[in-house]
Scaffold this motif. Structure first.
Motif, short mmCIF file in Angstrom:
data_model
loop_
_atom_site.label_atom_id
_atom_site.label_comp_id
_atom_site.label_asym_id
_atom_site.label_seq_id
_atom_site.Cartn_x
_atom_site.Cartn_y
_atom_site.Cartn_z
N HIS A 317 -4.62 0.60 -5.54
CA HIS A 317 -3.33 1.04 -5.04
C HIS A 317 -2.65 1.87 -6.11
O HIS A 317 -1.76 1.39 -6.78
CB HIS A 317 -2.46 -0.16 -4.71
N VAL A 320 2.01 3.49 -4.76
CA VAL A 320 2.43 2.67 -3.61
C VAL A 320 3.91 2.93 -3.34
O VAL A 320 4.75 2.67 -4.19
CB VAL A 320 2.18 1.17 -3.89
N GLY A 322 7.43 2.36 -1.12
CA GLY A 322 8.08 1.24 -0.44
C GLY A 322 8.80 1.78 0.79
O GLY A 322 9.55 2.74 0.68
N VAL A 463 4.16 -0.54 0.74
CA VAL A 463 4.69 -1.89 0.99
C VAL A 463 5.72 -1.67 2.10
O VAL A 463 6.59 -0.81 1.97
CB VAL A 463 5.37 -2.46 -0.27
N GLY A 694 5.72 -2.47 -4.68
CA GLY A 694 4.58 -1.54 -4.69
C GLY A 694 4.12 -1.28 -6.11
O GLY A 694 2.91 -1.28 -6.41
#
Ligand SMILES: Nc1ncnc2c1ncn2[C@@H]1O[C@H](COP(=O)(O)OP(=O)(O)OP(=O)(O)O)[C@@H](O)[C@H]1O
Length: 933
Positions: A317, A320, A322, A463, A694
């Motif tokens: 990941h 990432v 959010g 996320v 994240g």
């Protein structure tokens, strides 16, 4: 004679002698004068400088002059002289120098000289000269040492030499004495200082050593505590298991149900009180086991736990984002890799939030966000908003039915009964709420890619937040929405937990906080303990169908009713008009957060009529009071689940656009008796927190550990319709719990695992959230197969349930999804009923256990008849068979609910024993004797 005078006398004497000596030297050799003249003409020098110069001179000139420089009787003085001698000073030179000095001395020591002159007339001239030469040297001396050296240059006469030496020694010793006193005292104070410093250091050292010992002790204590905790945990787990198993003792033979695999046969039935005691013990033990588990996680893995996860996942990941997938608005954020601070990414319109609206047009276009909102008045049937309220719900859900009446778009049942949406345009005429969510997620992903200057598809991981009170099907639906558009939803995070992360990260905000999150469609309350980067959710509660949309609906109704009263025209059914009213209502609601009154103006809402109403803040407050107060009950529940009072809350964090409403702030303040914290942006906090999570998962933010909880109790149905709870609500996730069960009847080759969510002891009062079957169990006697049922809740709160036949290794499992979620009313109702009907439930459970026990006896009797009936008389066999039939009828009627008579069950059980036990024992004895022959 004073010390000063003696020194002066001595100096004068030394100077006079030196003058005599110089005169003598001058007569002896002219050569010396050159050097003397040269030296005299130079500026006075420091000792080192003079030494260096003299040494240099010695190197070049001494070979020639050596032996002539000084005539000394005292080798010691000679050696000193050789270094500082003026050399070849001629008399004139000395006289010149002396004359020069006289004037200086006169100026400086006029008064002193006069006194000295009056003492001795005869010696006056000579002494004056000598004194002045002496003083002249004094003038050019720059240090005490030079002065001393110069004094020692003077050649003493034979008769006074000893005195002079001793005087010089005295001077020396006096000066040395002074200096030494001074040095000694300086040294002493330095020594004292050093001593004091040393003592301080020693003290520090002692402290450090002591702390070190303390640390070692603490460490040792922690180790012991850790071991104790582990042992304790094991013991308590065992206790929980034992008690749970005891509770299942009466769950016996019947198809489609399971029962405990323990050697439970013959164990007496539990009374209601015993049951109550056991459940209380289990609750206490579970909660203590939960605490221990948390402590273990903290002490054993601590923050490393999360870091390890992060590191392990860091490659997977990388970036990432959010995403706050809101009912009304969505937002996307990312943590800046350098500053480690989360930041909201703006959309192409330059706004920080994007309306969660998706529209399908006649021309086949799909609009998302602001463009969709702009056309919603002219295209109400195909513009979908607030669809998050439908996600994971069934069409016949009460909450869905409310929306069916209010929303301008069509909500329809899907083939499996879920609430779906239908359009009048485009290729696809139906969409699931997950698909609509997918469009919004895609838009947020695009916003992220554009803002970060990435190519399409380069942002892969996110996320995504959900209301804390979302059940697992709603969570799963959110994950699915991501998958539908190729977004890897690496974590489904609870909205209030995300907001707490945004509030607590990197600040000294440790303490217990309550996150009150009232957005467009959902209400959540979470109680969290923030401590050193550990965000531990203590409890959560809420309502997945309560928010700003409901407030808007109240206001819409007020406008429509008023319009109907004033004009007689009912606007209900006029979708375009309702859409305009909706927009105006929300606008007025928002304005009333800042002003006391506002106008709702909708010109030509019909061809001939317009709307122009004034509304005040007080009027809106009154209208929405019931709705606002609805939030307080979940707050109270969350507090009680966290075993806290409102006074224990250090800070109340307000999240969600609706918390800008003054009446809501006031209500929260009144309840907690504390001003809520309004420092964080209620629209952005959730996305920012999601970005932080994240970053934690990608490994770029460390030292953050999230301990979230599951909102509702989970378990399976066991024999007699009992709810066997495996994971109590507010259990920290992720978690995995297994329990071994067995078949209920001989030869049973499959079992149904019915998964329920709820707080009541009977499954009929809880919510079925999934079911599956474990087949191909070898047909063995009841209680022999060992079926391990495992519940696995991941960090997203999504549940996997599996059942494994321990003998064959065959596994069957289900990821719970696709079932309807529970409305807040349903949950409240369940909890209320569970409290109200505890007594009734206990009676039912106790009765069922009596029935189960009777069934066990009946089953054993049947078994005995198979083995020993041939050793019984026909009469006995018939009698026992008759009793078995009677008992089976009693059991069947009880199971059907036609019979509820504990006394009858007890009597039947007693009679069965009396009528059968002796006969069976005799038959068994005969059988044994027979075998022996
Ligand atoms: N100043 C304000 N006063 C009152 N209500 C407001 C104000 N600003 C926004 N709102 C309302 O807040 C709601 C939107 O809040 P927010 O964007 O936090 O919710 P959401 O994230 O979309 O919803 P949810 O969290 O329930 O899924 C809307 O109902 C909006 O009308």
């Amino acid at each position: 004679m004073g010390e000063e005078e003696l020194t002066k006398e001595q100096k004068l004497e030394a100077a006079r002698k030196k003058f005599e000596e110089l005169k003598k030297k001058n007569k002896k050799g002219k050569k010396k004068g050159k050097n003397a003249k040269k030296d005299q003409s130079e500026e006075p020098k420091g000792e080192d400088e003079a030494d260096d110069e003299d040494n240099n001179k010695k190197t070049s000139e001494v070979p020639e002059d050596q032996g002539e420089i000084l005539e000394t009787e005292d080798p010691a003085l000679d050696s000193q002289e050789s270094e500082i001698t003026p050399g070849k000073a001629v008399e004139e030179d000395v006289k010149d120098a002396t004359d020069k000095v006289i004037s200086v001395v006169k100026e400086e020591e006029g008064q002193e000289k006069k006194e000295s002159d009056s003492k001795d007339e005869a010696l006056q001239n000579e002494e004056e000269v000598e004194s002045k030469e002496n003083d002249s040297e004094k003038v050019i001396w720059t240090t005490e040492e030079e002065k001393l050296n110069a004094e020692t240059k003077a050649e003493p006469s034979n008769e006074t030499k000893k005195d002079k030496i001793s005087s010089l020694e005295d001077i020396l010793s006096n000066e040395q004495g002074e200096e030494s006193t001074f040095l000694t005292s300086t040294l002493q104070s330095s020594v004292d200082l050093i001593k004091a410093e040393n003592e301080k250091l020693q003290e520090e050292l002692r402290k450090i050593k002591a702390e070190n010992v303390d640390l070692k002790l603490i460490n040792a204590d922690l180790e012991i505590e850790l071991k104790d905790s582990q042992n304790c945990l094991e013991t308590e787990k065992e206790k929980v298991k034992r008690l749970t198993q005891q509770l299942r003792i009466t769950k016996v033979n019947a198809p489609h149900h399971v029962k405990s695999s323990d050697e439970d046969d013959g164990v007496s039935v539990l009374s209601g009180t015993e049951y109550l005691n056991h459940t209380t013990s289990i609750k206490m033990l579970s909660s203590s086991a939960k605490d221990l588990t948390k402590r273990l996680i903290r002490s054993k893995f601590g923050l490393n736990h999360q870091r390890l996860n992060s590191t392990a996942n860091s490659n997977k990941h990388t970036r990432v984002i959010g995403i706050d997938l809101g009912t009304t608005n969505s937002a996307v954020a990312i943590v800046d890799p350098i500053t480690k601070k989360p930041q909201i990414l703006e959309n192409s319109q330059g706004t920080r939030t994007t309306p969660s609206i998706v529209a399908f047009t006649q021309s086949g276009e799909v609009f998302v966000g602001e463009p969709a909102k702009r056309q919603w008045i002219i295209n109400p049937r195909n513009t979908f908003y607030a669809t998050k309220r439908l996600i994971g719900r069934k069409f016949d859900d009460n909450e869905v039915q409310k929306d069916v009446k209010l929303m301008p778009y069509n909500i329809i049942p899907s083939p499996n009964g879920d609430a779906w949406l239908s359009t009048t345009v485009g290729e696809n005429l139906t969409y699931s709420p997950e698909q609509i969510a997918g469009f919004i997620l895609k838009e947020m992903k695009n916003v992220g890619e554009k803002a970060l200057d990435l190519k399409e598809g380069e942002l892969k991981n996110a996320v995504v937040t959900v209301p804390a009170y979302f059940n697992d099907s709603q969570r799963q639906a959110t994950k699915t929405a991501g998958e539908l558009i190729g977004l890897n939803v690496v974590r489904v995070l609870n909205e209030p937990t995300a907001a707490a992360l945004a509030y607590g990260l990197g600040s000294n905000n440790d303490g217990v906080i309550a996150v009150y999150d009232l957005g467009g469609g959902t209400f959540d309350i979470s109680i969290l303990d923030i401590e050193d980067g550990v965000f531990e959710v203590r409890s959560t509660n809420g309502d997945t169908h309560l928010g700003g949309e409901d407030c808007d609906n109240i206001l819409i109704k007020w406008i429509l009713d008023k319009f109907k009263t004033n004009t007689g025209v009912d606007l209900n059914g006029n979708m375009n008009a309702i859409q305009r009213v909706r927009e105006a209502a929300e606008k007025a609601k928002i304005e009333l957060s800042h002003v006391k009154k506002t106008n709702i103006d909708l010109p030509f809402i019909t061809k001939t009529k317009s709307i122009s109403y004034e509304i005040t803040e007080d009027e809106l407050d009154t209208m929405s009071l019931a709705l606002i107060e609805k939030t307080i009950a979940p707050v109270k529940k969350a507090l009680s689940d966290a075993e806290m009072d409102k006074e224990d809350i250090d800070e109340i964090i307000l999240v969600g656009g609706m918390t800008r409403m003054p009446k809501i702030r006031k209500t929260v303040e009144t309840f907690f008796n504390k001003k809520p914290n309004t420092n964080i942006n209620p629209d952005e906090a959730v996305a920012l927190g999601a970005a932080i999570q994240g970053a934690v998962l990608s490994g770029s933010v460390k030292d953050v550990l999230l301990l979230d909880v599951t909102p509702l109790t989970l378990g399976i149905e066991t024999y007699g319709g009992l709810f066997s709870s495996l994971i109590p609500r507010n259990t920290t996730v992720p978690c995995k719990i297994s329990q071994t069960y067995s078949t209920a009847v001989d030869g049973q080759n499959s079992i149904d695992i019915n998964v329920y969510q709820g707080e009541r002891p009977l499954v009929s009062d809880n919510k079925l959230i999934g079911k599956f079957k474990l087949t191909d169990i070898p047909p063995l006697g009841k209680g022999i197969p060992k079926i391990e049922v495992s519940f696995d809740i991941d960090a997203d709160g999504i549940i996997k349930v599996s059942a494994k036949d321990k003998d064959t290794g065959k596994v069957s499992s289900i990821t719970v999804f696709g079932k309807s979620g529970m409305s807040k009313e349903e949950v409240e109702e369940l909890i209320k009923k569970s409290k109200e009907s505890t007594k009734e439930d206990q009676q039912k459970i106790s009765y069922l256990k009596h029935v189960n026990n009777l069934e066990l006896i009946c089953f054993d009797t049947e078994q005995a008849m198979k083995d020993w009936s041939k050793f019984m008389s026909e009469e006995d066999v018939n009698n026992i068979q008759r009793h078995i039939e009677i008992v089976k009828n009693i059991i069947s009627d009880s199971r059907k609910g036609d019979l509820f008579n504990v006394e009858l069950i007890r009597a039947a059980q007693e009679e069965m024993k009396q009528e059968t036990l002796d006969v069976i024992m005799r038959a068994a004895k005969k059988s044994k004797e027979n075998k022996g022959k």
